[in-house]
Design an enzyme around this catalytic site. Structure first.
Site, PDB file in Angstrom:
ATOM      1  N   ASN A  84      -0.204  -8.945  -5.600  1.00 25.79           N
ATOM      2  CA  ASN A  84      -1.014  -9.904  -4.827  1.00 25.79           C
ATOM      3  C   ASN A  84      -1.382 -11.148  -5.651  1.00 25.79           C
ATOM      4  O   ASN A  84      -2.322 -11.863  -5.319  1.00 25.79           O
ATOM      5  CB  ASN A  84      -2.329  -9.278  -4.348  1.00 25.79           C
ATOM      6  CG  ASN A  84      -2.272  -8.762  -2.917  1.00 25.79           C
ATOM      7  OD1 ASN A  84      -3.241  -8.200  -2.434  1.00 25.79           O
ATOM      8  ND2 ASN A  84      -1.164  -8.935  -2.227  1.00 25.79           N
ATOM      9  N   THR A  89      -7.329  -6.118  -3.663  1.00 20.76           N
ATOM     10  CA  THR A  89      -5.989  -6.404  -3.148  1.00 20.76           C
ATOM     11  C   THR A  89      -5.861  -6.067  -1.668  1.00 20.76           C
ATOM     12  O   THR A  89      -6.732  -5.434  -1.071  1.00 20.76           O
ATOM     13  CB  THR A  89      -4.922  -5.579  -3.908  1.00 20.76           C
ATOM     14  OG1 THR A  89      -5.102  -4.196  -3.592  1.00 20.76           O
ATOM     15  CG2 THR A  89      -5.024  -5.775  -5.407  1.00 20.76           C
ATOM     16  N   CYS A  90      -4.728  -6.489  -1.099  1.00 18.99           N
ATOM     17  CA  CYS A  90      -4.478  -6.291   0.327  1.00 18.99           C
ATOM     18  C   CYS A  90      -3.772  -4.976   0.606  1.00 18.99           C
ATOM     19  O   CYS A  90      -2.971  -4.874   1.532  1.00 18.99           O
ATOM     20  CB  CYS A  90      -3.648  -7.441   0.876  1.00 18.99           C
ATOM     21  SG  CYS A  90      -4.515  -8.994   0.744  1.00 18.99           S
ATOM     22  N   ASP A  91      -4.033  -3.954  -0.231  1.00 17.70           N
ATOM     23  CA  ASP A  91      -3.453  -2.640   0.010  1.00 17.70           C
ATOM     24  C   ASP A  91      -4.589  -1.686   0.301  1.00 17.70           C
ATOM     25  O   ASP A  91      -5.576  -1.644  -0.444  1.00 17.70           O
ATOM     26  CB  ASP A  91      -2.675  -2.177  -1.230  1.00 17.70           C
ATOM     27  CG  ASP A  91      -1.834  -0.948  -0.940  1.00 17.70           C
ATOM     28  OD1 ASP A  91      -2.388   0.018  -0.356  1.00 17.70           O
ATOM     29  OD2 ASP A  91      -0.649  -0.943  -1.296  1.00 17.70           O
TER      30      ASP A  91
END
Ligand SMILES: *Cc1c(COP(=O)(O)O)cnc(C)c1O
Length: 395
Positions: A385, A342-344
């Site tokens: 996401n 994910t984009c975290d």
């Protein structure tokens, strides 16, 4: 009786089991996915029953509430520890009798207590006067047990501080509860993934002291709830289940001996979660990217299609360290940082834990994350996401 010379938990278990391998070979399910072997769950239930013959087993449903697992445990004669109305309903749907369900959460809405009582649930946990007031009002004539504080020492996933109260406060509350017509008892939890079988001894000594005070006041305790904490096999070896059974039986005898041999012996309860289901599951995940942050960087970054937000929440602070198999095991390996898709930026599984994986690892390879049957599927987000929740199959 337990075989005390048995190997450590999981030592003789080869994951993935043949049944899991066959399922994956026949069905080729898309990754990421968890596959749970129900035969292992049944074996673990039996092993714990054999090690702690005196205790009734209440499965902590939160570890893995898959309907297949609940139905199997109903068949095996298990009782259930639940934390919410949703878990009560899942147990009832699986065929559990309400009398075998314990509402073990110390934080409950009044209307949820009322609902549980109406459904026939008669066991409840609490750790404060305010929660006992709710039970008095909504769950008359029940068995109520007060949870006491524990330190959580020796546990990889401690459950201290948020739950429980001081033993002296517990005695006052239990005396009140008995006067209100409840049967009473005490509970504690030594922390999840507890590595030390002797950690039940301290709380059991405290429970015994509490019970002596209650008996002086004419109150006969009805329940000793040992909680969970029995381990799964992650990176580090843990003692075998027989060692836990033996240590607990010794502590019960030492501290509660006369009471346990008397006519009013309290019911002994264990609430395993992780131990019953953790080692039964294997998570299959695809490598998405293998990269470096600089040409000089010795460590590669390995990004998987599963991460913190799709089931592996217990890698938080790198507390739970899963074993990982790859198709290249045995070949030259090197250090890696493992991360999710994910984009975290908190979606990093292992940075400090010093994982090593084969240099040959490539995108598209499927890795096997072992002993992931507990605390994974329900920790998965509903779609952060746009990644779907973790799929799971029981075989
Ligand atoms: C989570 C929980 C358990 C199960 O703990 P494990 O460490 O998974 O065995 C048992 N009892 C209560 C009250 C819990 O909250």
């Amino acid at each position: 009786m337990a075989d005390d010379t048995a190997p450590p938990v999981g030592a003789t278990l080869h994951l993935p089991t043949d049944r899991i391998r066959r399922f994956v070979a026949d069905n080729d399910p898309p990754t990421p996915c968890l596959v749970v072997d129900l035969a292992i769950v049944a074996e673990r239930y039996q092993a714990l029953s054999d090690s702690l013959t005196e205790a009734a087993i209440f499965y902590a449903v939160k570890a893995n509430p898959a309907p297949e697992i609940l139905r199997l445990l109903v068949e095996l004669g298990s009782c259930f520890d639940v934390a919410s109305v949703g878990e009560i309903e899942a147990c009832l749907r699986a065929g559990a009798q309400p009398s075998t369900i314990s509402y073990g959460n110390t934080i409950k809405k009044r209307k949820d207590i009322a609902y549980a009582h109406e459904m026939g649930v008669r066991m409840f946990a609490f750790d404060s006067a305010q929660e006992l007031d709710k039970l008095n009002a909504e769950a008359p004539g029940s068995t109520v047990f007060c949870r006491i504080l524990t330190a959580g020492e020796g546990a990889d996933w401690p459950l201290s501080r948020k739950f429980g109260c001081e033993p002296l406060m517990a005695v006052d509350l239990l005396r009140d509860a008995a006067q209100r017509g409840h049967r009473v008892g005490a509970s504690f939890h030594v922390g999840s993934q507890q590595r030390h079988p002797n950690q039940w001894d301290g709380p059991l000594a405290e429970v015994a002291a509490m019970f002596r005070m209650l008996e002086r006041d004419g109150v006969t305790p009805a329940v000793v709830n040992l909680g969970g904490g029995f381990p799964s096999r992650y990176s580090d070896v843990v003692p075998e289940i027989g060692a836990y059974g033996k240590a607990i039986r010794n502590s019960v005898a030492r501290h509660l001996g006369p009471l346990m041999n008397g006519p009013d012996r309290p019911l002994l309860i264990a609430e395993p979660g992780r131990y019953l289901v953790g080692d039964a599951g294997v998570l299959f995940s695809e490598v998405v990217l293998v990269s470096r942050k600089s040409d000089l960087d010795e460590r590669r970054w390995v990004y998987l299609d599963v991460g913190m937000f799709s089931g592996l929440a217990e890698t938080m602070d790198e507390a739970i360290r899963y074993r990982i198999r790859t198709p290249h095991d045995g070949s030259e390996s090197g250090p890696v940082v493992l991360a999710g898709p994910t984009c975290d930026s908190v979606d990093i599984l292992y940075d400090k834990a010093d994982y090593h994986l084969p240099m040959a690892l490539r995108p598209g390879d499927v890795v096997e994350i072992l002993s992931t049957g507990a605390y994974t599927t329900t920790y998965s987000t509903v779609g952060f996401n746009g990644f779907p929740p973790l799929k799971s199959y029981c075989v």
